[in-house]
Design an enzyme around this catalytic site. Structure first.
Site, short mmCIF file in Angstrom:
data_model
loop_
_atom_site.label_atom_id
_atom_site.label_comp_id
_atom_site.label_asym_id
_atom_site.label_seq_id
_atom_site.Cartn_x
_atom_site.Cartn_y
_atom_site.Cartn_z
N GLU A 1 7.08 79.98 60.59
CA GLU A 1 7.27 79.03 61.69
C GLU A 1 6.00 78.87 62.52
OE1 GLU A 1 8.79 83.06 63.20
OE2 GLU A 1 8.75 81.92 61.33
N ASP B 1 15.12 74.47 58.09
CA ASP B 1 14.08 73.66 57.46
C ASP B 1 13.96 72.29 58.13
OD1 ASP B 1 13.47 75.68 55.71
OD2 ASP B 1 14.49 74.80 53.99
N ASP C 1 3.66 78.86 67.65
CA ASP C 1 4.70 79.68 67.04
C ASP C 1 6.04 79.30 67.64
OD1 ASP C 1 6.31 82.58 67.04
OD2 ASP C 1 5.10 82.21 65.24
N ASN D 1 17.46 80.39 62.62
CA ASN D 1 17.85 80.36 61.21
C ASN D 1 19.12 81.15 60.96
OD1 ASN D 1 16.12 78.68 59.79
ND2 ASN D 1 14.55 80.24 59.52
N HIS E 1 19.56 78.28 56.94
CA HIS E 1 18.18 77.96 56.57
C HIS E 1 17.98 76.48 56.30
CE1 HIS E 1 16.40 81.99 56.42
NE2 HIS E 1 17.60 82.41 56.02
#
Length: 320
Positions: free
Chosen positions: A240, A214, A197, A205, A210
Site C-alpha cells: 500500500e 484492490d 503509505d 483489507n 482483498h
C-alpha cells in the site's frame, strides 16, 4: 539425399525457376543441364555443412529455420516449388547454417557454388532476379526486426508498470531515480519525492476483503496519478506504499503537493456501490528533497524518515 537425375533430363524448364524467370539464353539452360536433381524424403534435413550450394525446389516444400530467411515471428519460412534457398551462403562463400527440412517428399535441383558464379557472369537476368530476391529478403527481415523491437518495447513498458494500479513499479524507480537525481545534481534544478503509505490498510483489507482492498488501492493510485503534473511520476513502491517523484521541485512546493494529495484522499469515495458505505481512506505522507551532494539513497532515506514521523504523529498528515 538420393540423386535421381539431372536438370537436363527433367521436364522442368528454366522459366519454371524464379531465379531464371525471363531468361531466354539457351547457353544458360545448357549450363544447368548437368546439375543434379535429388530426392529428399519427408522429415529429412539437408546436410550442407561442408560446402555452400544453391537449392531450388522442383516439387514438395522445405521449411527453413533461420533469422536470415524469417518469414514470421517464429523465424521459419517455407520454400515452395520454383523458389530457392542457399543463395546467400553461395554469395558469402560459407556453408549453409540454416536448418532445411523437407515438409513432404521433395525434389531439389542442386547447383554447385562454382556453377552459380559462372551463371551470374553469363546471365544478367539471373543477376537481376537474384538482386530482387535478396532485396525482398532484406526488407522482410527489416520489417520483422521492427516488429520485434516494437514488441520488445511493449513488453519492456509492461515490465515497468504495476499491473493492478497502472503506476510505475519499483523496477522503474530503481532505473530512473538515479538518473533523475544525477540530472538534478548536475543542473541544480531540484528533485523531490513524496512517500505515501495508506493508513491501516491491512485492517481495511481484513475487514472488507482483498477484492475491495484492490479497488481502494486502485482508487488511491488513480487519485495520485491524476493530481500530478505531466512531468511528475507516480510509483507503486510495494503493498500500500506509493511515491510521487517530482522533478524540478523544491521542498516547499513538494509539501504543498503532498498536502493537496492528503486532502483529496480524505474526500475520495472509494466504492459507492455498497449497502454499507466504506470508510474514506487516509494516508501518511513523507516529503524530502535532494540535498546538496546528496544522491537517490539519501533522498529515499529522508522521505522514509519523514513518513515515519507522520505515522508517529497520528497518521493522515504530511511531514517533511
Amino acid at each position: 539425399m538420393e540423386q535421381i537425375g539431372t536438370f537436363g533430363t527433367s521436364r522442368t524448364t528454366i522459366n519454371d525457376l524464379q531465379l531464371f524467370r525471363d531468361e531466354t539464353d539457351p547457353d544458360v539452360a545448357a549450363m544447368l543441364a548437368d546439375c543434379a536433381i535429388v530426392r529428399l524424403p519427408k522429415g529429412e534435413r539437408i546436410d550442407d555443412s561442408g560446402q555452400a550450394h544453391l537449392y531450388i525446389v522442383l516439387s514438395g516444400q522445405l521449411e527453413i529455420e533461420s533469422d536470415a530467411h524469417a518469414g514470421d515471428e517464429t523465424g521459419t519460412t517455407r520454400v515452395l516449388p520454383g523458389e530457392s534457398v542457399g543463395d546467400q551462403a553461395v554469395l558469402d562463400d560459407a556453408a549453409n547454417l540454416a536448418a532445411m527440412t523437407a515438409l513432404e517428399d521433395s525434389e531439389l535441383l542442386v547447383i554447385e557454388s562454382s556453377v552459380v558464379w559462372s551463371l551470374i557472369d553469363r546471365s544478367s537476368v539471373l543477376a537481376r532476379n537474384l538482386l530482387r530476391l535478396l532485396s525482398f529478403r532484406i526488407r522482410t527481415t527489416n520489417a520483422l526486426l521492427r516488429r520485434r523491437q516494437k514488441l520488445g518495447e511493449f513488453y519492456r513498458q509492461l515490465s515497468l508498470n504495476d499491473p493492478l494500479t497502472g503506476l510505475y513499479n519499483r523496477a522503474w524507480l530503481n532505473d530512473m531515480l538515479p538518473k533523475l537525481a544525477a540530472r538534478a545534481a548536475r543542473t541544480g534544478s531540484g528533485l523531490s519525492i513524496v512517500m505515501i503509505d495508506l493508513d491501516h490498510f491491512k485492517q481495511f483489507n481484513d475487514t472488507h476483503g482483498h477484492i475491495i482492498g484492490d479497488v481502494a488501492l486502485s482508487a488511491a493510485a488513480s487519485l495520485i496519478r491524476d493530481a500530478l503534473r505531466p512531468s511528475d511520476f507516480a510509483v507503486r513502491f510495494g503493498g500500500e506504499e506509493m511515491l510521487a517523484v517530482l522533478p524540478d521541485t523544491g521542498i516547499e512546493l513538494a509539501t504543498m503537493v503532498a498536502e493537496r494529495l492528503c486532502q483529496r484522499l480524505r474526500d475520495t469515495v472509494v466504492f459507492t456501490d455498497m449497502r454499507v458505505e466504506l470508510p474514506h481512506l487516509t494516508a501518511s505522507f513523507g516529503v524530502a528533497s535532494l540535498g546538496e551532494n546528496g544522491d537517490e539513497y539519501a533522498l529515499m532515506a529522508a522521505a522514509d524518515a519523514a513518513l515515519y514521523r507522520a505515522k508517529e504523529a497520528g497518521r493522515n498528515r504530511v511531514c517533511n
